[in-house]
Enzyme design. Sequence first.
Site, PDB file in Angstrom:
ATOM      1  N   ASP A  97      42.727  43.078  35.803  1.00  0.00           N
ATOM      2  CA  ASP A  97      41.984  41.832  35.905  1.00  0.00           C
ATOM      3  C   ASP A  97      40.934  41.800  34.805  1.00  0.00           C
ATOM      4  O   ASP A  97      39.992  42.584  34.820  1.00  0.00           O
ATOM      5  CB  ASP A  97      41.310  41.756  37.284  1.00  0.00           C
ATOM      6  CG  ASP A  97      40.436  40.514  37.442  1.00  0.00           C
ATOM      7  OD1 ASP A  97      40.635  39.544  36.689  1.00  0.00           O
ATOM      8  OD2 ASP A  97      39.556  40.530  38.316  1.00  0.00           O
ATOM      9  N   ASP A  99      37.993  39.806  33.210  1.00  0.00           N
ATOM     10  CA  ASP A  99      37.068  38.789  33.679  1.00  0.00           C
ATOM     11  C   ASP A  99      35.867  38.829  32.735  1.00  0.00           C
ATOM     12  O   ASP A  99      35.081  39.755  32.811  1.00  0.00           O
ATOM     13  CB  ASP A  99      36.663  39.171  35.114  1.00  0.00           C
ATOM     14  CG  ASP A  99      35.965  38.052  35.826  1.00  0.00           C
ATOM     15  OD1 ASP A  99      35.917  36.941  35.283  1.00  0.00           O
ATOM     16  OD2 ASP A  99      35.450  38.298  36.935  1.00  0.00           O
ATOM     17  N   ASP A 249      37.897  44.495  35.545  1.00  0.00           N
ATOM     18  CA  ASP A 249      37.369  44.724  36.877  1.00  0.00           C
ATOM     19  C   ASP A 249      38.068  45.966  37.453  1.00  0.00           C
ATOM     20  O   ASP A 249      39.236  45.920  37.807  1.00  0.00           O
ATOM     21  CB  ASP A 249      37.635  43.490  37.756  1.00  0.00           C
ATOM     22  CG  ASP A 249      37.054  43.651  39.153  1.00  0.00           C
ATOM     23  OD1 ASP A 249      36.694  44.783  39.534  1.00  0.00           O
ATOM     24  OD2 ASP A 249      36.972  42.635  39.866  1.00  0.00           O
TER      25      ASP A 249
END
Length: 345
Positions: A97, A99, A249
């Site tokens: 992920d 981000d 993440d």
Amino acid sequence: MDKLNEIQNLYKEYYSYAIKNDLLEVPEGIEYREFGYGYFKKVDNRNISFKDEEEYKNWVLKNAPFHLYKSLSYMEFPDKSGGANKKKVFRREIAFDIDVHKTNKCRHSDDWVCDKCLNAAKEQAIYLIEEFLMPDFGLSKEDLQIAFSGNRGYHIYIKPKDEEIRNIIEHYEKPQRRFFIEYILGKNLNLNKVGSGWRRRLVKEFKKKRIATKQFEKEENWKKIIEKRKNKDKIYSIINETLNKLELDEKVMDDDIRLLRVINSLHGYTGFIVKEIKYKELDNFNPLKDAIFNGFNKKFYNVKIKQKVDKINIGDEIYSTKSKEIPASVLLFLFGHGVDFEIIG
Ligand SMILES: [Zn+2]
């Protein structure tokens, strides 16, 4: 016009389109997956499960949540609360992920988006794929599933076409998953003995900054070389910058019961589609156009925006506090960001 009711109808409109056209992700092994959803928080509720695809789709059509998640893990008891042991996790997808924060070129508040931060997110996704996943882990584009996160990020799933390999990595325990992400974050990089992947990446950065690289290309023990260089501070700072390039993440790799947004659901903060993208389309992907549901560009509302907002560029238009007529896409974005506005008609 009742604002909330209208927003809910727009979500319903999207989900009926997405389901009718078979776009909404149906997680593999759906009966073993946990689902979560939210309206006003990201996750109001979790520990939901469905016995099959039909039950899942009917639920989504009926409830049209503003945020929709599935577990990366497969569980014997997905609807039990109380963690991985109670749920009996037996398999888990591997996903990254990305981000990103707003960039220093952004001219908006922290939670807003613009082409600059959205581009930064895309560049990081490409960097992860082209600098790590493909060369260092031997994955090909067919082994990856890529989705725009619906905000300033990307989800990259590792799904090797080779079932045997997929089976192995989806049975990784937490320490093995940690090893994976720590390698990418350079947490175990040892300058006394630099491996080939990190050597290639760092040499590339050195070249960009006009650092002589001949010794670095030949030797493993970089510490020895750097300490003798006059520009050692500059070299260390380039290394440090390179190690911190990716905003990943870690929880998405770590957590046994992590939820991730369902692919091709809508992101409740932006109203953007959590859109699946083919690797070769990534370069030209522009979320401000390509992650907008077409139906939301055709429907317009007269509004009164009652607070100062940053500009938002959706489709080819720029909207601001002064805008009196906005498409549904902008309506959803403003609503998701908690902007005070009124629908007049
Ligand atoms: Zn920005």
